[in-house]
Design an enzyme around this catalytic site. Structure first.
Site, PDB file in Angstrom:
ATOM      1  N   LYS A  18       3.114   8.347   6.952  1.00 59.77           N
ATOM      2  CA  LYS A  18       4.370   7.617   7.135  1.00 59.77           C
ATOM      3  C   LYS A  18       5.350   8.405   8.010  1.00 59.77           C
ATOM      4  CE  LYS A  18       4.056   5.313   2.625  1.00 59.77           C
ATOM      5  NZ  LYS A  18       4.851   4.866   1.466  1.00 59.77           N
TER       6      LYS A  18
ATOM      7  N   HIS B 267       0.525   6.531   2.700  1.00 63.87           N
ATOM      8  CA  HIS B 267       0.133   5.283   2.041  1.00 63.87           C
ATOM      9  C   HIS B 267      -1.391   5.184   2.057  1.00 63.87           C
ATOM     10  CE1 HIS B 267      -0.284   0.976   1.173  1.00 63.87           C
ATOM     11  NE2 HIS B 267      -1.194   0.984   2.141  1.00 63.87           N
TER      12      HIS B 267
ATOM     13  N   TYR C  94       3.537  -5.109   3.738  1.00 64.23           N
ATOM     14  CA  TYR C  94       4.167  -5.041   2.417  1.00 64.23           C
ATOM     15  C   TYR C  94       4.511  -6.435   1.894  1.00 64.23           C
ATOM     16  CZ  TYR C  94       4.554   0.072   2.752  1.00 64.23           C
ATOM     17  OH  TYR C  94       4.274   1.423   2.821  1.00 64.23           O
TER      18      TYR C  94
ATOM     19  N   GLU D 275      -5.657  -4.669   5.020  1.00 67.70           N
ATOM     20  CA  GLU D 275      -4.810  -3.711   5.725  1.00 67.70           C
ATOM     21  C   GLU D 275      -5.517  -3.143   6.957  1.00 67.70           C
ATOM     22  OE1 GLU D 275      -3.473  -0.827   2.836  1.00 67.70           O
ATOM     23  OE2 GLU D 275      -2.411  -2.353   1.670  1.00 67.70           O
TER      24      GLU D 275
ATOM     25  N   ARG E  42       1.495  14.031  -2.892  1.00 67.23           N
ATOM     26  CA  ARG E  42       2.916  13.784  -3.177  1.00 67.23           C
ATOM     27  C   ARG E  42       3.462  14.825  -4.146  1.00 67.23           C
ATOM     28  NH1 ARG E  42       1.652   7.386  -3.820  1.00 67.23           N
ATOM     29  NH2 ARG E  42       1.859   6.777  -1.621  1.00 67.23           N
TER      30      ARG E  42
ATOM     31  N   ARG F 186      -6.484   7.392  -3.275  1.00 66.89           N
ATOM     32  CA  ARG F 186      -5.317   7.132  -4.129  1.00 66.89           C
ATOM     33  C   ARG F 186      -5.083   8.294  -5.092  1.00 66.89           C
ATOM     34  NH1 ARG F 186      -1.654   2.865  -3.375  1.00 66.89           N
ATOM     35  NH2 ARG F 186      -1.462   2.638  -5.616  1.00 66.89           N
TER      36      ARG F 186
ATOM     37  N   PHE G 228      14.144  -3.384  -3.140  1.00 67.05           N
ATOM     38  CA  PHE G 228      14.032  -2.182  -2.325  1.00 67.05           C
ATOM     39  C   PHE G 228      13.428  -2.436  -0.945  1.00 67.05           C
ATOM     40  CE2 PHE G 228      10.099  -2.184  -4.924  1.00 67.05           C
ATOM     41  CZ  PHE G 228       9.124  -2.039  -3.929  1.00 67.05           C
TER      42      PHE G 228
HETATM   43  P1  CMP Z   1       3.342   2.751  -0.758  1.00 69.38           P
HETATM   44  O1  CMP Z   1       2.179   3.377  -1.426  1.00 69.38           O
HETATM   45  O2  CMP Z   1       3.372   2.792   0.721  1.00 69.38           O
HETATM   46  O3  CMP Z   1       3.479   1.230  -1.221  1.00 69.38           O
HETATM   47  C1  CMP Z   1       4.707   0.565  -1.334  1.00 69.38           C
HETATM   48  C2  CMP Z   1       5.865   1.471  -1.076  1.00 69.38           C
HETATM   49  O4  CMP Z   1       7.129   0.970  -1.508  1.00 69.38           O
HETATM   50  C3  CMP Z   1       5.673   2.744  -1.881  1.00 69.38           C
HETATM   51  O5  CMP Z   1       4.664   3.505  -1.303  1.00 69.38           O
HETATM   52  C4  CMP Z   1       7.052   3.344  -1.859  1.00 69.38           C
HETATM   53  O6  CMP Z   1       7.289   4.038  -0.642  1.00 69.38           O
HETATM   54  C5  CMP Z   1       7.917   2.089  -1.874  1.00 69.38           C
HETATM   55  N1  CMP Z   1       8.439   1.811  -3.206  1.00 69.38           N
HETATM   56  C6  CMP Z   1       7.772   1.402  -4.287  1.00 69.38           C
HETATM   57  N2  CMP Z   1       8.605   1.194  -5.321  1.00 69.38           N
HETATM   58  C7  CMP Z   1       9.837   1.477  -4.861  1.00 69.38           C
HETATM   59  C8  CMP Z   1      11.118   1.426  -5.439  1.00 69.38           C
HETATM   60  N3  CMP Z   1      11.299   1.034  -6.716  1.00 69.38           N
HETATM   61  N4  CMP Z   1      12.154   1.784  -4.665  1.00 69.38           N
HETATM   62  C9  CMP Z   1      11.964   2.158  -3.385  1.00 69.38           C
HETATM   63  N5  CMP Z   1      10.766   2.203  -2.765  1.00 69.38           N
HETATM   64  C10 CMP Z   1       9.717   1.872  -3.510  1.00 69.38           C
END
Ligand code: CMP
Length: 152
Positions: free
Chosen positions: A9, A115, A49, A126, A102, A85, A57
């Protein structure tokens, strides 16, 4: 044999962690068969998404994911969706355990560096969003016999 989509990212690119992330995946034995840098457009963000578009969010997520280039990759291997994952850890860097990507590099829920598709169906969808067939390069890895047994 599975494939998964991995995205480094904008925070990963800006923090110059691309090489370290790719090295972690290579060290694990993942077979990377496609890789490119691109800028995600708002339209692509909405497609990627789709399940989050209505969530509160989402505007922040779109602003973040379109804010700088990303690196998209396809990795192939047995159980690769789950393996990647688990390498990433929990969504929030504050909850991800040490030893995961992470857990080791992020202290944010949104700026969580990488991601990866959350299941085989999501992975197929995807991968199609980011790569054409001609951009994917399955090739026999010379090292393969030293990474997994033939019957795995
Ligand atoms: P990702 O694995 O890319 O999939 C969806 C993304 O949304 C996640 O990582 C986070 O970066 C973001 N995300 C998920 N939940 C929240 C939240 N509650 N607030 C802000 N960002 C979120």
């Amino acid at each position: 044999m599975e494939r998964t989509l991995v995205l480094l990212k904008p925070d990963c690119v800006q923090r110059r962690l691309m090489g370290q992330m790719i090295t972690r995946f290579e060290n694990k034995g993942l077979h990377i068969i496609a890789l490119k840098m691109l800028r995600i457009t708002p339209e692509l963000a909405r497609q990627h998404y789709a399940e989050h578009v209505e969530k509160p969010f989402y505007p922040g997520l779109e602003a973040f994911i379109t804010s700088a280039p990303v690196v998209a990759m396809v990795a192939e291997g047995p159980e690769v969706v789950r393996v990647v994952r688990e390498m990433l850890g929990a969504t929030s860097g504050r909850q991800a355990v040490a030893g995961t990507i992470r857990g080791d590099y992020s202290s944010s829920r949104q700026l969580n560096l990488v991601h990866a598709s959350d299941g085989p169906d999501a992975a197929r969808r995807e991968i199609r969003l980011y790569f054409s067939e001609t951009e994917i390069h399955p090739f026999p890895l010379a090292l393969q016999p030293w990474l997994q047994a033939a019957d795995e």
